[in-house]
Design a protein around this motif. Structure first.
Motif, PDB file in Angstrom:
ATOM      1  N   ALA A  23       0.812  -1.211   0.000  1.00  0.00           N
ATOM      2  CA  ALA A  23       0.000   0.000   0.000  1.00  0.00           C
ATOM      3  C   ALA A  23       0.844   1.260   0.000  1.00  0.00           C
ATOM      4  O   ALA A  23       0.483   2.237  -0.629  1.00  0.00           O
ATOM      5  CB  ALA A  23      -0.944  -0.006   1.202  1.00  0.00           C
ATOM      6  N   LYS A  60      -2.295   6.543  -5.841  1.00  0.00           N
ATOM      7  CA  LYS A  60      -3.338   5.501  -5.854  1.00  0.00           C
ATOM      8  C   LYS A  60      -3.954   5.361  -7.241  1.00  0.00           C
ATOM      9  O   LYS A  60      -4.178   4.255  -7.728  1.00  0.00           O
ATOM     10  CB  LYS A  60      -4.420   5.809  -4.818  1.00  0.00           C
ATOM     11  N   LYS A  64      -3.544   2.095  -9.751  1.00  0.00           N
ATOM     12  CA  LYS A  64      -4.739   1.435 -10.298  1.00  0.00           C
ATOM     13  C   LYS A  64      -4.674   1.386 -11.815  1.00  0.00           C
ATOM     14  O   LYS A  64      -4.990   0.361 -12.425  1.00  0.00           O
ATOM     15  CB  LYS A  64      -6.010   2.151  -9.854  1.00  0.00           C
ATOM     16  N   HIS A  91       3.256  -0.208  -7.126  1.00  0.00           N
ATOM     17  CA  HIS A  91       3.091   0.782  -6.062  1.00  0.00           C
ATOM     18  C   HIS A  91       4.355   1.624  -5.888  1.00  0.00           C
ATOM     19  O   HIS A  91       4.266   2.822  -5.591  1.00  0.00           O
ATOM     20  CB  HIS A  91       2.687   0.104  -4.758  1.00  0.00           C
TER      21      HIS A  91
END
Length: 103
Positions: A23, A60, A64, A91
């Motif tokens: 993340a 983010k 994606k 990421h």
């Protein structure tokens, strides 16, 4: 022998640790991975009249989009460039480009 509660707690901890790594994204590693990206998007990530800029892009949203290219959810020639990337690589790249000033 380990108790059932201890095993479950350890599994939960490991899942949290693994999820946190993905993340967050590691911008320093993303910079190393960006060498191939620079061929089209430029060293500064600003692109040109034929290639969109990715510098300053929200991490983010960028992650994606890269994942969507990889899965084929978004058709693009980018699929050839992202096919070998891991989820962590995606990421990391997104984190790096988010640190660059956009246009």
């Amino acid at each position: 022998m380990l108790s059932k509660k201890l095993i479950i707690a350890m599994m939960f901890f490991l899942m949290l640790a693994a999820g946190g790594a993905v993340a967050g994204g590691d911008a320093a590693n993303g910079e190393k991975l960006s060498v191939d990206c620079a061929d089209c998007h430029g060293e500064d990530g600003l692109g040109d009249e034929d290639v969109p800029g990715i510098a300053g892009m929200d991490a983010k949203k960028h992650a994606k989009l890269l994942a969507d290219f990889q899965s084929g959810a978004v058709e693009s020639e980018m699929v050839d460039y992202v096919e070998g990337l891991t989820e962590q690589d995606i990421h990391d790249l997104a984190a790096y480009y988010a640190t660059l000033p956009g246009s």
